[in-house]
Write an enzyme that holds these catalytic residues in place. Sequence first.
Site, PDB file in Angstrom:
ATOM      1  N   GLY A  55       0.850  -1.192   0.000  1.00 41.79           N
ATOM      2  CA  GLY A  55       0.000   0.000   0.000  1.00 41.79           C
ATOM      3  C   GLY A  55       0.877   1.230   0.000  1.00 41.79           C
ATOM      4  O   GLY A  55       2.066   1.144   0.335  1.00 41.79           O
ATOM      5  N   CYS A  82       5.340  -6.050   1.712  1.00 42.23           N
ATOM      6  CA  CYS A  82       5.650  -4.621   1.647  1.00 42.23           C
ATOM      7  C   CYS A  82       4.977  -3.855   2.795  1.00 42.23           C
ATOM      8  O   CYS A  82       5.349  -4.049   3.940  1.00 42.23           O
ATOM      9  CB  CYS A  82       5.272  -4.079   0.266  1.00 42.23           C
ATOM     10  SG  CYS A  82       6.020  -2.492  -0.063  1.00 42.23           S
ATOM     11  N   TYR A  83       3.934  -3.050   2.516  1.00 40.54           N
ATOM     12  CA  TYR A  83       3.245  -2.364   3.619  1.00 40.54           C
ATOM     13  C   TYR A  83       2.748  -3.391   4.641  1.00 40.54           C
ATOM     14  O   TYR A  83       2.823  -3.172   5.851  1.00 40.54           O
ATOM     15  CB  TYR A  83       2.065  -1.544   3.063  1.00 40.54           C
ATOM     16  CG  TYR A  83       1.272  -0.810   4.127  1.00 40.54           C
ATOM     17  CD1 TYR A  83       1.671   0.450   4.545  1.00 40.54           C
ATOM     18  CD2 TYR A  83       0.141  -1.382   4.700  1.00 40.54           C
ATOM     19  CE1 TYR A  83       0.941   1.127   5.533  1.00 40.54           C
ATOM     20  CE2 TYR A  83      -0.585  -0.712   5.676  1.00 40.54           C
ATOM     21  CZ  TYR A  83      -0.185   0.542   6.088  1.00 40.54           C
ATOM     22  OH  TYR A  83      -0.890   1.209   7.050  1.00 40.54           O
ATOM     23  N   HIS A 169       8.004  -7.867  -3.339  1.00 41.78           N
ATOM     24  CA  HIS A 169       6.709  -8.323  -3.869  1.00 41.78           C
ATOM     25  C   HIS A 169       6.857  -9.679  -4.571  1.00 41.78           C
ATOM     26  O   HIS A 169       7.225  -9.701  -5.746  1.00 41.78           O
ATOM     27  CB  HIS A 169       6.170  -7.294  -4.873  1.00 41.78           C
ATOM     28  CG  HIS A 169       5.707  -6.033  -4.235  1.00 41.78           C
ATOM     29  ND1 HIS A 169       4.408  -5.811  -3.884  1.00 41.78           N
ATOM     30  CD2 HIS A 169       6.390  -4.922  -3.874  1.00 41.78           C
ATOM     31  CE1 HIS A 169       4.287  -4.615  -3.331  1.00 41.78           C
ATOM     32  NE2 HIS A 169       5.484  -4.060  -3.319  1.00 41.78           N
ATOM     33  N   GLU A 171       4.574 -11.479  -5.727  1.00 46.31           N
ATOM     34  CA  GLU A 171       3.513 -11.672  -6.720  1.00 46.31           C
ATOM     35  C   GLU A 171       3.873 -11.126  -8.096  1.00 46.31           C
ATOM     36  O   GLU A 171       3.244 -11.473  -9.101  1.00 46.31           O
ATOM     37  CB  GLU A 171       2.202 -11.016  -6.231  1.00 46.31           C
ATOM     38  CG  GLU A 171       2.165  -9.486  -6.243  1.00 46.31           C
ATOM     39  CD  GLU A 171       2.831  -8.825  -5.036  1.00 46.31           C
ATOM     40  OE1 GLU A 171       3.625  -9.497  -4.364  1.00 46.31           O
ATOM     41  OE2 GLU A 171       2.565  -7.640  -4.788  1.00 46.31           O
ATOM     42  N   ASP A 227     -12.141 -10.817 -23.704  1.00 48.77           N
ATOM     43  CA  ASP A 227     -12.945 -10.580 -22.497  1.00 48.77           C
ATOM     44  C   ASP A 227     -14.439 -10.523 -22.809  1.00 48.77           C
ATOM     45  O   ASP A 227     -15.242 -11.180 -22.159  1.00 48.77           O
ATOM     46  CB  ASP A 227     -12.519  -9.260 -21.822  1.00 48.77           C
ATOM     47  CG  ASP A 227     -11.030  -9.200 -21.586  1.00 48.77           C
ATOM     48  OD1 ASP A 227     -10.410 -10.274 -21.533  1.00 48.77           O
ATOM     49  OD2 ASP A 227     -10.481  -8.090 -21.469  1.00 48.77           O
ATOM     50  N   LYS A 366      -6.361 -11.778 -17.468  1.00 49.47           N
ATOM     51  CA  LYS A 366      -6.502 -12.246 -18.851  1.00 49.47           C
ATOM     52  C   LYS A 366      -6.309 -13.763 -18.987  1.00 49.47           C
ATOM     53  O   LYS A 366      -7.090 -14.439 -19.647  1.00 49.47           O
ATOM     54  CB  LYS A 366      -5.491 -11.490 -19.703  1.00 49.47           C
ATOM     55  CG  LYS A 366      -5.698 -11.601 -21.178  1.00 49.47           C
ATOM     56  CD  LYS A 366      -6.930 -10.876 -21.651  1.00 49.47           C
ATOM     57  CE  LYS A 366      -6.624  -9.558 -22.280  1.00 49.47           C
ATOM     58  NZ  LYS A 366      -7.785  -8.705 -22.470  1.00 49.47           N
TER      59      LYS A 366
END
Length: 510
Positions: A55, A82-83, A169, A171, A227, A366
């Site tokens: 964040g 992180c945060y 991070h 991710e 999509d 996606k």
Amino acid sequence: MSQKRIVVLDFGGQYNELIARRVRQCHVYSEVLPFNTDIEKLKDDDILGFIFTGGPNSVYKQESPQITKEIFNLKKPILGICYGAQLIAYELNGTVDTAPVSEYGRIEITKKNDSKLLEGISKKTDVFMSHTDYVSKLPEGFIVTSSSKDCPIASFENEERQIYATQFHPEVTHTVEGQKIIENFVYKIAKAEPTWKPESFVKTKIDEIREKVNDGTVLLGLSGGVDSSVTAALLSKAIGKNLYCVFVDHGLLRKNESDEVEQAFKKFDLNFIKVDASKLFLDRLKGVIEPEQKRKIVGSTFLEVFEQEAKKLGKIDYFAQGTIYPDRIESGLGVSATIKSHHNVGGLPKKMDFKGLIEPLDNLFKDEVRALGKELGLPDNLINRQPFPGPGLSIRIIGEVTEEKIRIVQEADYIFREEIKNANLDTTISQYFAALSNLKSVGVMGDSRTYDYAIVLRAVITDNFMTCKAYHFDETVMTKIADRIVNEVKGVNRVLYDFTSKPPATIELE
Ligand code: XMP
């Protein structure tokens, strides 16, 4: 129906749904909830663990999002990122300070001590860092598990309390062994089983749509991209002929695209309506150069056309679109910053005459949408289509949009795509297109001076479109592409290749 899951608690970072997506990639269901979700709800036995996101705030500021200390006593595993990592340290009486050196981008860390979270990770590995604060003193009972040059506590943990934290991070794909770290948390620490599959999602969504729409009617804004095509298939399974798919040709499509989409959809048993509104869109965009303004004009003109079509059809109850998660997050969802307004985000303008909005894919990425498309039986050529932004070529033409510029970018893009296919790279590169820069420069053709436009080529590798790396072409392929474009497209005398990653660039130029 409740299912075993990992809950991601959102503290306002850019990558929150990406974390959930990484967990789902382990075939374990994951959902994102706000940081201030009622603790009673978080006590659910089916929640196997929590991930606190990053964040933009500093934990020691009063207005920053906090977490109730009770969560640390639920005896459920926690991973702070992180945060989220700083918050763990702060709440458990460690210290968080402004780091003497902020870190941004790919940074090497070195493992220290044994760590369940970093099991199987190389001793030295690259991770993605993006922080100005850091943990300067650990809470009691915690150990450091890795450090970087400027961040002595890059990760830390307390195995007994099942609390783990990374300043970096895991991710983001720039963290080379990030998925392995997520897997360690999900399987080894939270003890989740890999049982979640796309078919569970299809069933849940169809039930949800039927319950909402009943025997009402839905108008879907269909672009022919992955999509909206998957949204069409899902809605059609749920409500059959009560679905009307409206495809608007805004004149900003790729070469031949309008006819190709029409051909593809005429084959299905769907109410398919094509509207040629290219003149209207071009008129509205006349003289406009600012990217956000272009996006907003295209968005509102689309809605206007859809509304006109709904009136022609008679009573339409709901409006549906194929918004996916990255569209929402980058348009400034919740506490995150706005990067660009994706035209299909922002709900329904008040004056629109629909009961509500249906966006069944709005939490997916996606590649998850593609997996769903396969599950729903859509043909490969639809599922594997290049992503194409709603505002179309208007955001691939820097500066004012004119018919001449549309022609130039369409021709160059066609050649680029053709040569990528010839080189068998069309499934290797995640997204590729030509854009028209506003740069005119001097060249020489035959014996004459030219003063023409520069085409910018973009080709990226990504699995989530939130981050990407530029593809590195073989010299022969690139030379052929550049030669063909300058020789075959009138008005172009230079071809430039965009090497930037996202971040700091974005995939589209506007
Ligand atoms: P950016 O440029 O934000 O693009 O890095 C990320 C992905 O999103 C696509 N994109 C859009 N898709 N409406 C869409 O449906 C939009 O307004 C839009 N803008 C960007 C882009 O092509 C890339 O795949």
